[in-house]
Write a protein that holds these residues in place. Structure first.
Motif, PDB file in Angstrom:
ATOM      1  N   LEU A  57       0.842  -1.203   0.000  1.00 32.80           N
ATOM      2  CA  LEU A  57       0.000   0.000   0.000  1.00 32.80           C
ATOM      3  C   LEU A  57       0.877   1.253   0.000  1.00 32.80           C
ATOM      4  O   LEU A  57       0.686   2.175  -0.794  1.00 32.80           O
ATOM      5  CB  LEU A  57      -0.894  -0.022   1.244  1.00 32.80           C
ATOM      6  CG  LEU A  57      -2.112   0.892   1.266  1.00 32.80           C
ATOM      7  CD1 LEU A  57      -3.047   0.552   0.131  1.00 32.80           C
ATOM      8  CD2 LEU A  57      -2.843   0.747   2.586  1.00 32.80           C
ATOM      9  N   TYR A  58       1.881   1.263   0.879  1.00 32.96           N
ATOM     10  CA  TYR A  58       2.733   2.435   1.012  1.00 32.96           C
ATOM     11  C   TYR A  58       3.650   2.588  -0.203  1.00 32.96           C
ATOM     12  O   TYR A  58       3.888   3.694  -0.682  1.00 32.96           O
ATOM     13  CB  TYR A  58       3.537   2.330   2.294  1.00 32.96           C
ATOM     14  CG  TYR A  58       4.322   3.576   2.639  1.00 32.96           C
ATOM     15  CD1 TYR A  58       5.650   3.508   3.025  1.00 32.96           C
ATOM     16  CD2 TYR A  58       3.710   4.832   2.578  1.00 32.96           C
ATOM     17  CE1 TYR A  58       6.361   4.648   3.338  1.00 32.96           C
ATOM     18  CE2 TYR A  58       4.417   5.980   2.872  1.00 32.96           C
ATOM     19  CZ  TYR A  58       5.747   5.878   3.253  1.00 32.96           C
ATOM     20  OH  TYR A  58       6.447   7.015   3.555  1.00 32.96           O
ATOM     21  N   TYR A  61       1.719   4.030  -2.929  1.00 31.76           N
ATOM     22  CA  TYR A  61       1.490   5.451  -2.654  1.00 31.76           C
ATOM     23  C   TYR A  61       2.725   6.261  -3.036  1.00 31.76           C
ATOM     24  O   TYR A  61       2.625   7.313  -3.679  1.00 31.76           O
ATOM     25  CB  TYR A  61       1.141   5.627  -1.175  1.00 31.76           C
ATOM     26  CG  TYR A  61       1.257   7.047  -0.681  1.00 31.76           C
ATOM     27  CD1 TYR A  61       2.380   7.466   0.028  1.00 31.76           C
ATOM     28  CD2 TYR A  61       0.255   7.974  -0.913  1.00 31.76           C
ATOM     29  CE1 TYR A  61       2.501   8.764   0.469  1.00 31.76           C
ATOM     30  CE2 TYR A  61       0.374   9.270  -0.475  1.00 31.76           C
ATOM     31  CZ  TYR A  61       1.494   9.672   0.218  1.00 31.76           C
ATOM     32  OH  TYR A  61       1.616  10.960   0.647  1.00 31.76           O
ATOM     33  N   ARG A  64       3.042   6.531  -6.832  1.00 28.81           N
ATOM     34  CA  ARG A  64       2.127   7.511  -7.439  1.00 28.81           C
ATOM     35  C   ARG A  64       2.649   8.915  -7.207  1.00 28.81           C
ATOM     36  O   ARG A  64       2.659   9.754  -8.100  1.00 28.81           O
ATOM     37  CB  ARG A  64       0.734   7.384  -6.820  1.00 28.81           C
ATOM     38  CG  ARG A  64      -0.087   6.263  -7.399  1.00 28.81           C
ATOM     39  CD  ARG A  64      -1.530   6.455  -7.027  1.00 28.81           C
ATOM     40  NE  ARG A  64      -1.741   6.397  -5.584  1.00 28.81           N
ATOM     41  CZ  ARG A  64      -1.919   5.279  -4.901  1.00 28.81           C
ATOM     42  NH1 ARG A  64      -1.916   4.129  -5.513  1.00 28.81           N
ATOM     43  NH2 ARG A  64      -2.125   5.322  -3.608  1.00 28.81           N
TER      44      ARG A  64
ATOM     45  N   TRP B  64      -5.956   6.585   7.441  1.00 28.65           N
ATOM     46  CA  TRP B  64      -4.691   6.043   6.953  1.00 28.65           C
ATOM     47  C   TRP B  64      -3.733   7.198   6.778  1.00 28.65           C
ATOM     48  O   TRP B  64      -4.054   8.173   6.095  1.00 28.65           O
ATOM     49  CB  TRP B  64      -4.854   5.316   5.620  1.00 28.65           C
ATOM     50  CG  TRP B  64      -3.584   4.692   5.152  1.00 28.65           C
ATOM     51  CD1 TRP B  64      -2.931   3.632   5.716  1.00 28.65           C
ATOM     52  CD2 TRP B  64      -2.775   5.097   4.042  1.00 28.65           C
ATOM     53  NE1 TRP B  64      -1.787   3.344   5.026  1.00 28.65           N
ATOM     54  CE2 TRP B  64      -1.655   4.223   3.991  1.00 28.65           C
ATOM     55  CE3 TRP B  64      -2.877   6.099   3.092  1.00 28.65           C
ATOM     56  CZ2 TRP B  64      -0.664   4.338   3.022  1.00 28.65           C
ATOM     57  CZ3 TRP B  64      -1.893   6.212   2.129  1.00 28.65           C
ATOM     58  CH2 TRP B  64      -0.793   5.328   2.107  1.00 28.65           C
ATOM     59  N   PRO B  66      -0.070   8.390   5.419  1.00 28.41           N
ATOM     60  CA  PRO B  66       1.105   7.967   4.648  1.00 28.41           C
ATOM     61  C   PRO B  66       2.422   8.189   5.371  1.00 28.41           C
ATOM     62  O   PRO B  66       3.423   7.569   5.033  1.00 28.41           O
ATOM     63  CB  PRO B  66       1.033   8.833   3.383  1.00 28.41           C
ATOM     64  CG  PRO B  66       0.192   9.988   3.764  1.00 28.41           C
ATOM     65  CD  PRO B  66      -0.759   9.512   4.790  1.00 28.41           C
ATOM     66  N   PRO B  69       2.899   4.645   7.783  1.00 28.80           N
ATOM     67  CA  PRO B  69       2.051   3.724   7.027  1.00 28.80           C
ATOM     68  C   PRO B  69       1.874   2.360   7.682  1.00 28.80           C
ATOM     69  O   PRO B  69       2.781   1.557   7.728  1.00 28.80           O
ATOM     70  CB  PRO B  69       2.800   3.587   5.697  1.00 28.80           C
ATOM     71  CG  PRO B  69       4.200   3.939   5.986  1.00 28.80           C
ATOM     72  CD  PRO B  69       4.231   4.796   7.197  1.00 28.80           C
ATOM     73  N   VAL B 150      -6.112   6.498  -2.130  1.00 26.92           N
ATOM     74  CA  VAL B 150      -6.229   7.369  -0.964  1.00 26.92           C
ATOM     75  C   VAL B 150      -4.911   8.090  -0.734  1.00 26.92           C
ATOM     76  O   VAL B 150      -3.848   7.473  -0.699  1.00 26.92           O
ATOM     77  CB  VAL B 150      -6.590   6.541   0.295  1.00 26.92           C
ATOM     78  CG1 VAL B 150      -6.604   7.420   1.515  1.00 26.92           C
ATOM     79  CG2 VAL B 150      -7.939   5.891   0.104  1.00 26.92           C
ATOM     80  N   ASP B 157      -7.246  10.732  -4.555  1.00 23.22           N
ATOM     81  CA  ASP B 157      -6.565  11.266  -5.722  1.00 23.22           C
ATOM     82  C   ASP B 157      -7.565  11.427  -6.860  1.00 23.22           C
ATOM     83  O   ASP B 157      -8.070  10.446  -7.390  1.00 23.22           O
ATOM     84  CB  ASP B 157      -5.449  10.285  -6.123  1.00 23.22           C
ATOM     85  CG  ASP B 157      -4.561  10.860  -7.195  1.00 23.22           C
ATOM     86  OD1 ASP B 157      -3.541  10.233  -7.506  1.00 23.22           O
ATOM     87  OD2 ASP B 157      -4.881  11.935  -7.731  1.00 23.22           O
TER      88      ASP B 157
END
Lengths: 91, 287
Positions: A57-58, A61, A64, B64, B66, B69, B150, B157
């Protein structure tokens, strides 16, 4: 030469992003180019240590976010890249 | 100085609460006249005196971060509905102000016109500023728009969504200059009425993110919002590139991923019907 380990799709994406940054840096002025390369390599090496390999997930992220930053860097109007530390003010 | 006459009504505790303060006066100035007036010096006095049950509501909000994380969590917050506005956005702002300042969400107009606060509330997409807090006793679940990347907490986004809107070329395109140079291009009232139901779209993304077809093909399918805007420009009588617009959308993925699931019409917070506009485009393609 030792046989290279097979890279996963995610690892290939990360390396592709790194390559994209270096290619974008080549198009800028020489002094800025070395600065961009140093900032980018520091960021990637820091995340290699800090981020768990399984934390998809990270990592996605970060990918992106990196792609967006690369798009901004590729633009002709961008001339340099710089970072600043946001530190916690001691209470 | 007017004498205060207190009317005892149905044994209400409010009046009982007031009575001690006014008792001396009433005994001194006992009214001989028949008229009795209800006087309440401060309405809040009666509220605090009465045993008012505290209405509390639990919100389970998707979190959540970032910067730290871990797996996304649903965090529970409890707020007193008596001290909060009626809408979900009021609750979110209250939580951010009083309980957890790290809660992150988009908001701007607080009146349902900007489209910033679009999120999934109890399973339905909608604007937080227009969705009333449900009076049911169970917890209210607030999550970001479904199947969107997210960025943090409830912020998603939207770049793909906006680039799809841009790809539709949502501006007036003409081949020849206007009939009277420097003046507006004229349009009859009937032609302007054709745009009703499309121009009101605020690009909140509630419809597109409620469409399962858009979930499975977000990069290729344009989604109900972009197609609604495509139809808005196709229907505009002043626009002269109608055929080119229809050809641009006439793609197996851009338009025909729509399978009339109709979630978009249910989700739209402004009451628009994107499915109907997509049907209009499909009908025009047949010509």
């Amino acid at each position: 030469m030792a046989s290279r380990p097979k890279l996963s799709g995610l690892q290939k994406q990360v390396l592709g992003l790194y390559r994209g940054f270096l290619r974008a840096a080549r198009l800028k002025a020489p002094e800025e180019r070395s600065q961009i390369e140093s900032i980018v390599s520091v960021e990637f090496r820091k995340n290699v240590e800090a981020v768990d390999r399984k934390n998809f997930l990270y990592i996605e992220y970060l990918l992106r976010r990196g792609k967006k930053q690369l798009e901004q860097l590729k633009s002709v109007d961008t001339i340099k890249l710089s970072t600043l530390e946001v530190g916690q003010k001691p209470q | 100085m007017a004498t205060a006459r207190v009317l005892l009504r149905r044994g209400s505790s409010a009046a009982r609460g007031l009575l001690p303060a006014y008792a001396p006066r009433t005994t001194v100035a006992s009214p001989t006249a028949a008229r009795l007036l209800l006087v309440q010096a401060h309405s809040s006095q009666s509220d605090s005196a009465a045993a008012k049950p505290k209405r509390s509501k639990t919100f389970a909000i998707y979190r959540w971060n970032p910067d730290h994380p871990e797996k996304p969590q649903l965090q529970q917050y409890e707020i007193d509905l008596g001290e909060c506005g009626p809408m979900v956005l009021d609750a979110l702002i209250k939580i951010k102000n009083e309980i957890d300042p790290s809660l992150t969400f988009r908001r701007s107009c607080r009146e349902g016109i900007c489209g910033s606060c679009a999120m999934n509330i109890d399973g339905d997409n909608g604007l937080a500023c227009l969705t009333k807090i449900s009076s049911s006793s169970g917890a209210s679940t607030i999550t970001p728009l479904p199947h969107m990347y997210v960025i943090k907490d409830l912020v998603v986004d939207m770049t793909n969504f906006y680039s799809q809107y841009k790809s539709v070329e949502p501006w007036l395109k003409r081949k020849d200059p206007p009939s009277s140079p420097g003046k507006e291009i004229l349009q009859s009232k009937k032609d302007r009425a054709k745009l009703d139901g499309m121009y009101e779209c605020i690009l909140c993304a509630c419809c597109s993110t409620s469409c399962p077809s858009y979930w499975w093909n977000p990069e290729t399918y344009l989604g109900p919002a972009a197609l609604l805007h495509a139809n808005r420009w196709i229907q505009d009588s002043r626009d002269q590139y109608t055929k080119e617009r229809l050809d641009a959308v006439n793609d197996e993925f851009k338009l025909y991923r729509c399978h009339t699931i109709m979630n978009c019409a249910h989700a739209c917070p402004k009451g628009l019907n994107p499915a109907k506009q997509i049907e209009t485009i499909k009908k025009l393609q047949l010509q």
